[in-house]
Design a protein around this motif. Structure first.
Motif, PDB file in Angstrom:
ATOM      1  N   VAL A  50      54.417  74.006  71.056  1.00 15.11           N
ATOM      2  CA  VAL A  50      53.089  73.892  70.449  1.00 15.11           C
ATOM      3  C   VAL A  50      53.191  73.741  68.950  1.00 15.11           C
ATOM      4  O   VAL A  50      52.534  72.915  68.322  1.00 15.11           O
ATOM      5  CB  VAL A  50      52.229  75.112  70.816  1.00 15.11           C
ATOM      6  N   VAL A  51      54.060  74.552  68.309  1.00 16.22           N
ATOM      7  CA  VAL A  51      54.235  74.459  66.852  1.00 16.22           C
ATOM      8  C   VAL A  51      54.772  73.099  66.468  1.00 16.22           C
ATOM      9  O   VAL A  51      54.324  72.461  65.508  1.00 16.22           O
ATOM     10  CB  VAL A  51      55.165  75.582  66.362  1.00 16.22           C
ATOM     11  N   TYR A  52      55.744  72.586  67.228  1.00 17.34           N
ATOM     12  CA  TYR A  52      56.325  71.280  66.903  1.00 17.34           C
ATOM     13  C   TYR A  52      55.293  70.173  67.037  1.00 17.34           C
ATOM     14  O   TYR A  52      55.206  69.279  66.189  1.00 17.34           O
ATOM     15  CB  TYR A  52      57.504  71.008  67.827  1.00 17.34           C
ATOM     16  N   SER A  53      54.497  70.218  68.094  1.00 17.55           N
ATOM     17  CA  SER A  53      53.513  69.160  68.300  1.00 17.55           C
ATOM     18  C   SER A  53      52.451  69.190  67.218  1.00 17.55           C
ATOM     19  O   SER A  53      51.944  68.154  66.801  1.00 17.55           O
ATOM     20  CB  SER A  53      52.858  69.305  69.680  1.00 17.55           C
ATOM     21  N   SER A  54      52.069  70.391  66.712  1.00 18.15           N
ATOM     22  CA  SER A  54      51.084  70.484  65.645  1.00 18.15           C
ATOM     23  C   SER A  54      51.610  69.872  64.365  1.00 18.15           C
ATOM     24  O   SER A  54      50.925  69.146  63.657  1.00 18.15           O
ATOM     25  CB  SER A  54      50.703  71.956  65.414  1.00 18.15           C
ATOM     26  N   THR A  55      52.892  70.147  64.087  1.00 15.64           N
ATOM     27  CA  THR A  55      53.491  69.579  62.874  1.00 15.64           C
ATOM     28  C   THR A  55      53.621  68.077  62.981  1.00 15.64           C
ATOM     29  O   THR A  55      53.315  67.333  62.052  1.00 15.64           O
ATOM     30  CB  THR A  55      54.875  70.214  62.635  1.00 15.64           C
ATOM     31  N   SER A  56      54.059  67.600  64.145  1.00 13.47           N
ATOM     32  CA  SER A  56      54.256  66.161  64.311  1.00 13.47           C
ATOM     33  C   SER A  56      52.944  65.416  64.327  1.00 13.47           C
ATOM     34  O   SER A  56      52.883  64.235  64.021  1.00 13.47           O
ATOM     35  CB  SER A  56      55.017  65.894  65.611  1.00 13.47           C
ATOM     36  N   ALA A  57      51.829  66.101  64.675  1.00 18.07           N
ATOM     37  CA  ALA A  57      50.522  65.441  64.700  1.00 18.07           C
ATOM     38  C   ALA A  57      49.918  65.310  63.316  1.00 18.07           C
ATOM     39  O   ALA A  57      48.840  64.767  63.155  1.00 18.07           O
ATOM     40  CB  ALA A  57      49.571  66.227  65.608  1.00 18.07           C
ATOM     41  N   GLY A  58      50.597  65.848  62.258  1.00 17.70           N
ATOM     42  CA  GLY A  58      50.094  65.692  60.905  1.00 17.70           C
ATOM     43  C   GLY A  58      49.178  66.804  60.460  1.00 17.70           C
ATOM     44  O   GLY A  58      48.565  66.705  59.412  1.00 17.70           O
ATOM     45  N   SER A  65      47.367  57.303  49.602  1.00 18.30           N
ATOM     46  CA  SER A  65      47.471  55.855  49.449  1.00 18.30           C
ATOM     47  C   SER A  65      47.894  55.580  48.014  1.00 18.30           C
ATOM     48  O   SER A  65      47.347  56.185  47.082  1.00 18.30           O
ATOM     49  CB  SER A  65      46.139  55.157  49.738  1.00 18.30           C
ATOM     50  N   ILE A  66      48.853  54.683  47.827  1.00 16.36           N
ATOM     51  CA  ILE A  66      49.268  54.301  46.483  1.00 16.36           C
ATOM     52  C   ILE A  66      49.133  52.793  46.355  1.00 16.36           C
ATOM     53  O   ILE A  66      49.511  52.041  47.242  1.00 16.36           O
ATOM     54  CB  ILE A  66      50.705  54.772  46.171  1.00 16.36           C
ATOM     55  N   TRP A 180      47.990  48.081  49.644  1.00 23.32           N
ATOM     56  CA  TRP A 180      48.094  49.527  49.486  1.00 23.32           C
ATOM     57  C   TRP A 180      49.156  50.058  50.444  1.00 23.32           C
ATOM     58  O   TRP A 180      49.311  49.561  51.565  1.00 23.32           O
ATOM     59  CB  TRP A 180      46.762  50.203  49.788  1.00 23.32           C
ATOM     60  N   VAL A 181      49.872  51.079  50.002  1.00 26.26           N
ATOM     61  CA  VAL A 181      50.865  51.760  50.839  1.00 26.26           C
ATOM     62  C   VAL A 181      50.288  53.115  51.238  1.00 26.26           C
ATOM     63  O   VAL A 181      50.006  53.959  50.369  1.00 26.26           O
ATOM     64  CB  VAL A 181      52.198  51.940  50.091  1.00 26.26           C
ATOM     65  N   ASP A 182      50.087  53.318  52.537  1.00 26.58           N
ATOM     66  CA  ASP A 182      49.580  54.585  53.073  1.00 26.58           C
ATOM     67  C   ASP A 182      50.754  55.382  53.647  1.00 26.58           C
ATOM     68  O   ASP A 182      51.559  54.835  54.401  1.00 26.58           O
ATOM     69  CB  ASP A 182      48.553  54.345  54.176  1.00 26.58           C
ATOM     70  N   TYR A 183      50.836  56.666  53.297  1.00 21.90           N
ATOM     71  CA  TYR A 183      51.931  57.474  53.837  1.00 21.90           C
ATOM     72  C   TYR A 183      51.492  58.928  54.022  1.00 21.90           C
ATOM     73  O   TYR A 183      50.544  59.399  53.387  1.00 21.90           O
ATOM     74  CB  TYR A 183      53.166  57.401  52.918  1.00 21.90           C
ATOM     75  N   ASP A 184      52.180  59.609  54.962  1.00 21.09           N
ATOM     76  CA  ASP A 184      51.936  61.019  55.260  1.00 21.09           C
ATOM     77  C   ASP A 184      53.085  61.840  54.682  1.00 21.09           C
ATOM     78  O   ASP A 184      54.256  61.522  54.887  1.00 21.09           O
ATOM     79  CB  ASP A 184      51.856  61.257  56.773  1.00 21.09           C
ATOM     80  N   GLN A 207      47.752  53.679  41.382  1.00 26.79           N
ATOM     81  CA  GLN A 207      47.377  55.078  41.356  1.00 26.79           C
ATOM     82  C   GLN A 207      47.548  55.655  42.754  1.00 26.79           C
ATOM     83  O   GLN A 207      47.458  54.933  43.752  1.00 26.79           O
ATOM     84  CB  GLN A 207      45.920  55.236  40.907  1.00 26.79           C
ATOM     85  N   ARG A 208      47.801  56.958  42.819  1.00 33.33           N
ATOM     86  CA  ARG A 208      47.950  57.641  44.112  1.00 33.33           C
ATOM     87  C   ARG A 208      46.654  58.372  44.415  1.00 33.33           C
ATOM     88  O   ARG A 208      46.197  59.208  43.628  1.00 33.33           O
ATOM     89  CB  ARG A 208      49.115  58.624  44.075  1.00 33.33           C
ATOM     90  N   ILE A 209      46.076  58.074  45.588  1.00 34.58           N
ATOM     91  CA  ILE A 209      44.770  58.624  45.965  1.00 34.58           C
ATOM     92  C   ILE A 209      44.915  59.407  47.263  1.00 34.58           C
ATOM     93  O   ILE A 209      45.454  58.883  48.252  1.00 34.58           O
ATOM     94  CB  ILE A 209      43.747  57.498  46.149  1.00 34.58           C
ATOM     95  N   PRO A 210      44.436  60.668  47.323  1.00 31.91           N
ATOM     96  CA  PRO A 210      44.447  61.395  48.610  1.00 31.91           C
ATOM     97  C   PRO A 210      43.516  60.729  49.603  1.00 31.91           C
ATOM     98  O   PRO A 210      42.466  60.168  49.246  1.00 31.91           O
ATOM     99  CB  PRO A 210      43.916  62.786  48.230  1.00 31.91           C
ATOM    100  N   ARG A 211      43.881  60.733  50.880  1.00 32.19           N
ATOM    101  CA  ARG A 211      43.058  60.151  51.933  1.00 32.19           C
ATOM    102  C   ARG A 211      43.067  61.080  53.141  1.00 32.19           C
ATOM    103  O   ARG A 211      43.916  61.972  53.247  1.00 32.19           O
ATOM    104  CB  ARG A 211      43.574  58.768  52.331  1.00 32.19           C
ATOM    105  N   ALA A 212      42.126  60.870  54.028  1.00 31.98           N
ATOM    106  CA  ALA A 212      42.037  61.676  55.249  1.00 31.98           C
ATOM    107  C   ALA A 212      43.169  61.286  56.192  1.00 31.98           C
ATOM    108  O   ALA A 212      43.428  60.108  56.414  1.00 31.98           O
ATOM    109  CB  ALA A 212      40.695  61.470  55.923  1.00 31.98           C
ATOM    110  N   CYS A 213      43.857  62.291  56.742  1.00 32.93           N
ATOM    111  CA  CYS A 213      44.918  62.031  57.691  1.00 32.93           C
ATOM    112  C   CYS A 213      44.331  61.620  59.038  1.00 32.93           C
ATOM    113  O   CYS A 213      43.349  62.202  59.500  1.00 32.93           O
ATOM    114  CB  CYS A 213      45.802  63.261  57.870  1.00 32.93           C
ATOM    115  N   ARG A 214      44.934  60.611  59.680  1.00 30.57           N
ATOM    116  CA  ARG A 214      44.459  60.163  60.977  1.00 30.57           C
ATOM    117  C   ARG A 214      45.142  60.961  62.076  1.00 30.57           C
ATOM    118  O   ARG A 214      46.277  61.344  61.950  1.00 30.57           O
ATOM    119  CB  ARG A 214      44.740  58.671  61.159  1.00 30.57           C
TER     120      ARG A 214
END
Length: 214
Positions: A50-58, A65-66, A180-184, A207-214
């Motif tokens: 469960v812990v691993y899946s939560s981490t891997s889900a972001g 986004s940069i 734009w380059v989007d990264y987690d 510029q680097r802009i925070p975005r909502a994680c999918r």
């Protein structure tokens, strides 16, 4: 002596009988651990999964986004560095309006001769790049130059107004594609993405802009 042994035996049998009866009563009145219609609690055996899946889900990541990058190649080079760092990354293409310059001018007048007279008067005050436009929507307007800085365009227009003419300025734009380059980024990673970007493409103002994680 024989009577004493008989009495002790009788006492032991009485105590044993009393304990059996008492223990039976206790069992009969023991409280119920599970209420009817309510499922009992179960101990989970897959906590690590469960812990691993939560981490891997972001859930424990920040997403950014940069950009924008003027070329897809530059965006791809930055994305490659982010991917090599072990982060999830993607490139997103957008259509944007690019500011080419700021055009300072005097609006069109009725005739070319009138425009020529105004231009000659302005040149006397040491104004450069004065030109009469002879066609298009600005026919008989007087061009006073193109500026890549808005403040410079404003100051130049204000000076022409000081000379007594209705100078104006407008922004010249053209459509272009940007990337734009989007990264987690998991908490605590602190990938130096902006440093990579500067090394790859110093011409793009990103510029680097925070975005909502999918």
């Amino acid at each position: 002596m024989y009577q004493l042994l008989i009495a002790l035996l009788f006492l032991n049998v009485s105590i044993l009988t009393w304990n059996v009866v008492l223990s039976s009563d206790v069992r009969e009145f023991r409280p119920v651990l599970v209420e009817p219609n309510i499922p009992p609690l179960e101990l989970r055996q897959d906590v690590d999964e469960v812990v691993y899946s939560s981490t891997s889900a972001g859930i424990q990541s920040s997403c950014y986004s940069i950009g924008p990058y003027n070329s897809e190649k530059a965006a791809q080079l930055v994305a490659d560095k982010v991917r090599a760092f072990g982060l999830a990354v993607s490139i997103r293409k957008m259509r944007s309006m690019e500011t080419l310059n700021f055009f300072v001018y005097i609006p069109p007048v009725a005739a070319y001769a009138e425009a020529e007279k105004i231009a000659q008067d302005i040149v006397k005050n040491d104004v450069r790049d004065v030109q009469i436009l002879t066609q298009g929507p600005y026919q008989n307007a007087i061009s006073l130059g193109f500026f890549n800085n808005l403040n410079k365009a404003k100051r130049h227009a204000e000076y022409i107004r000081y000379l007594g003419y209705d100078a104006q300025y407008t922004e010249q734009q053209a459509p272009r594609e940007v990337f734009w380059v989007d990264y987690d980024e998991p908490f605590g990673n602190d990938a130096p993405v902006q440093a990579w970007s500067a090394a790859v493409d110093a011409t793009s103002e990103v510029q680097r802009i925070p975005r909502a994680c999918r």
